[in-house]
Design a protein around this motif. Structure first.
Motif, mmCIF file in Angstrom:
data_model
loop_
_atom_site.group_PDB
_atom_site.id
_atom_site.type_symbol
_atom_site.label_atom_id
_atom_site.label_comp_id
_atom_site.label_asym_id
_atom_site.label_seq_id
_atom_site.Cartn_x
_atom_site.Cartn_y
_atom_site.Cartn_z
ATOM 1 N N MET A 1 0.803 -1.196 0.000
ATOM 2 C CA MET A 1 0.000 0.000 0.000
ATOM 3 C C MET A 1 0.849 1.264 0.000
ATOM 4 S SD MET A 1 -3.110 0.806 -0.144
ATOM 5 C CE MET A 1 -4.337 1.969 0.300
ATOM 6 N N PRO A 2 1.961 1.309 0.711
ATOM 7 C CA PRO A 2 2.769 2.538 0.662
ATOM 8 C C PRO A 2 3.269 2.854 -0.743
ATOM 9 C CG PRO A 2 3.438 1.199 2.509
ATOM 10 C CD PRO A 2 2.485 0.375 1.695
ATOM 11 N N ASN A 3 3.634 1.837 -1.521
ATOM 12 C CA ASN A 3 4.100 2.103 -2.883
ATOM 13 C C ASN A 3 2.994 2.685 -3.744
ATOM 14 O OD1 ASN A 3 6.630 1.163 -2.279
ATOM 15 N ND2 ASN A 3 6.211 -0.907 -2.991
ATOM 16 N N THR A 4 1.774 2.209 -3.555
ATOM 17 C CA THR A 4 0.635 2.751 -4.295
ATOM 18 C C THR A 4 0.405 4.205 -3.923
ATOM 19 O OG1 THR A 4 -0.388 0.566 -4.325
ATOM 20 C CG2 THR A 4 -1.813 2.427 -4.765
ATOM 21 N N THR A 5 0.504 4.504 -2.650
ATOM 22 C CA THR A 5 0.305 5.883 -2.184
ATOM 23 C C THR A 5 1.366 6.810 -2.756
ATOM 24 O OG1 THR A 5 -0.625 5.002 -0.140
ATOM 25 C CG2 THR A 5 0.041 7.305 -0.137
ATOM 26 N N VAL A 6 2.595 6.363 -2.743
ATOM 27 C CA VAL A 6 3.681 7.187 -3.304
ATOM 28 C C VAL A 6 3.480 7.378 -4.801
ATOM 29 C CG1 VAL A 6 6.154 7.250 -3.762
ATOM 30 C CG2 VAL A 6 5.330 6.548 -1.524
ATOM 31 N N ALA A 7 3.121 6.318 -5.502
ATOM 32 C CA ALA A 7 2.908 6.422 -6.946
ATOM 33 C C ALA A 7 1.761 7.374 -7.272
ATOM 34 C CB ALA A 7 2.631 5.047 -7.526
ATOM 35 N N LEU A 8 0.677 7.280 -6.511
ATOM 36 C CA LEU A 8 -0.442 8.193 -6.743
ATOM 37 C C LEU A 8 -0.070 9.637 -6.429
ATOM 38 C CD1 LEU A 8 -3.439 6.114 -5.368
ATOM 39 C CD2 LEU A 8 -3.058 6.809 -7.729
ATOM 40 N N THR A 9 0.675 9.833 -5.357
ATOM 41 C CA THR A 9 1.091 11.183 -4.992
ATOM 42 C C THR A 9 1.977 11.792 -6.068
ATOM 43 O OG1 THR A 9 0.968 10.614 -2.658
ATOM 44 C CG2 THR A 9 2.278 12.540 -3.238
ATOM 45 N N ILE A 10 2.921 11.034 -6.547
ATOM 46 C CA ILE A 10 3.821 11.539 -7.594
ATOM 47 C C ILE A 10 3.055 11.802 -8.883
ATOM 48 C CG2 ILE A 10 5.757 10.912 -9.104
ATOM 49 C CD1 ILE A 10 6.979 9.490 -6.649
ATOM 50 N N ALA A 11 2.194 10.860 -9.263
ATOM 51 C CA ALA A 11 1.452 11.018 -10.514
ATOM 52 C C ALA A 11 0.510 12.218 -10.472
ATOM 53 C CB ALA A 11 0.666 9.748 -10.821
ATOM 54 N N LEU A 12 -0.186 12.389 -9.357
ATOM 55 C CA LEU A 12 -1.192 13.456 -9.301
ATOM 56 C C LEU A 12 -0.615 14.818 -8.948
ATOM 57 C CD1 LEU A 12 -4.064 11.478 -7.543
ATOM 58 C CD2 LEU A 12 -3.885 12.095 -9.965
ATOM 59 N N ASN A 13 0.347 14.859 -8.034
ATOM 60 C CA ASN A 13 0.862 16.160 -7.583
ATOM 61 C C ASN A 13 2.093 16.631 -8.342
ATOM 62 O OD1 ASN A 13 -1.155 16.362 -5.666
ATOM 63 N ND2 ASN A 13 0.045 15.287 -4.125
ATOM 64 N N SER A 24 -1.606 2.680 -11.065
ATOM 65 C CA SER A 24 -1.340 2.559 -9.642
ATOM 66 C C SER A 24 -2.635 2.350 -8.854
ATOM 67 C CB SER A 24 -0.616 3.802 -9.141
ATOM 68 O OG SER A 24 -0.387 3.703 -7.772
ATOM 69 N N ALA A 25 -3.674 3.048 -9.222
ATOM 70 C CA ALA A 25 -4.962 2.896 -8.549
ATOM 71 C C ALA A 25 -5.552 1.515 -8.801
ATOM 72 C CB ALA A 25 -5.925 3.980 -9.015
ATOM 73 N N VAL A 26 -5.442 1.042 -10.021
ATOM 74 C CA VAL A 26 -5.932 -0.297 -10.352
ATOM 75 C C VAL A 26 -5.157 -1.344 -9.574
ATOM 76 C CG1 VAL A 26 -6.102 -2.011 -12.205
ATOM 77 C CG2 VAL A 26 -6.805 0.343 -12.617
ATOM 78 N N TYR A 27 -3.852 -1.207 -9.516
ATOM 79 C CA TYR A 27 -3.027 -2.131 -8.741
ATOM 80 C C TYR A 27 -3.427 -2.119 -7.272
ATOM 81 C CZ TYR A 27 0.963 -3.867 -6.120
ATOM 82 O OH TYR A 27 1.747 -4.542 -5.227
#
Length: 58
Positions: A1-13, A24-27
């Motif tokens: 879950m932390p990797n997904t959160t980091v990936a979403l944060t980087i992608a969106l922000n 990342s969200a699908v994963y």
């Protein structure tokens, strides 16, 4: 879950791209669904095996 959160944060922000965030969200959703199904299947298999060992054969 932390990797997904980091990936979403980087992608969106950082990248400001929802298209990059989709995988990342699908994963993040899929991995927990599959892990739960796998855990349930393994638990059921071991539970059924234990029941057949505990019961005497006729």
């Amino acid at each position: 879950m932390p990797n997904t959160t980091v990936a979403l944060t980087i992608a969106l922000n950082v990248l400001d791209s929802t298209e990059v965030a989709v995988p990342s969200a699908v994963y993040g959703v899929l991995i927990y669904t599959l892990a739960t199904a796998f855990g349930y299947a393994i638990t059921r298999r071991h539970s059924n095996a234990a029941k057949s060992v505990d019961q005497p054969r006729a």
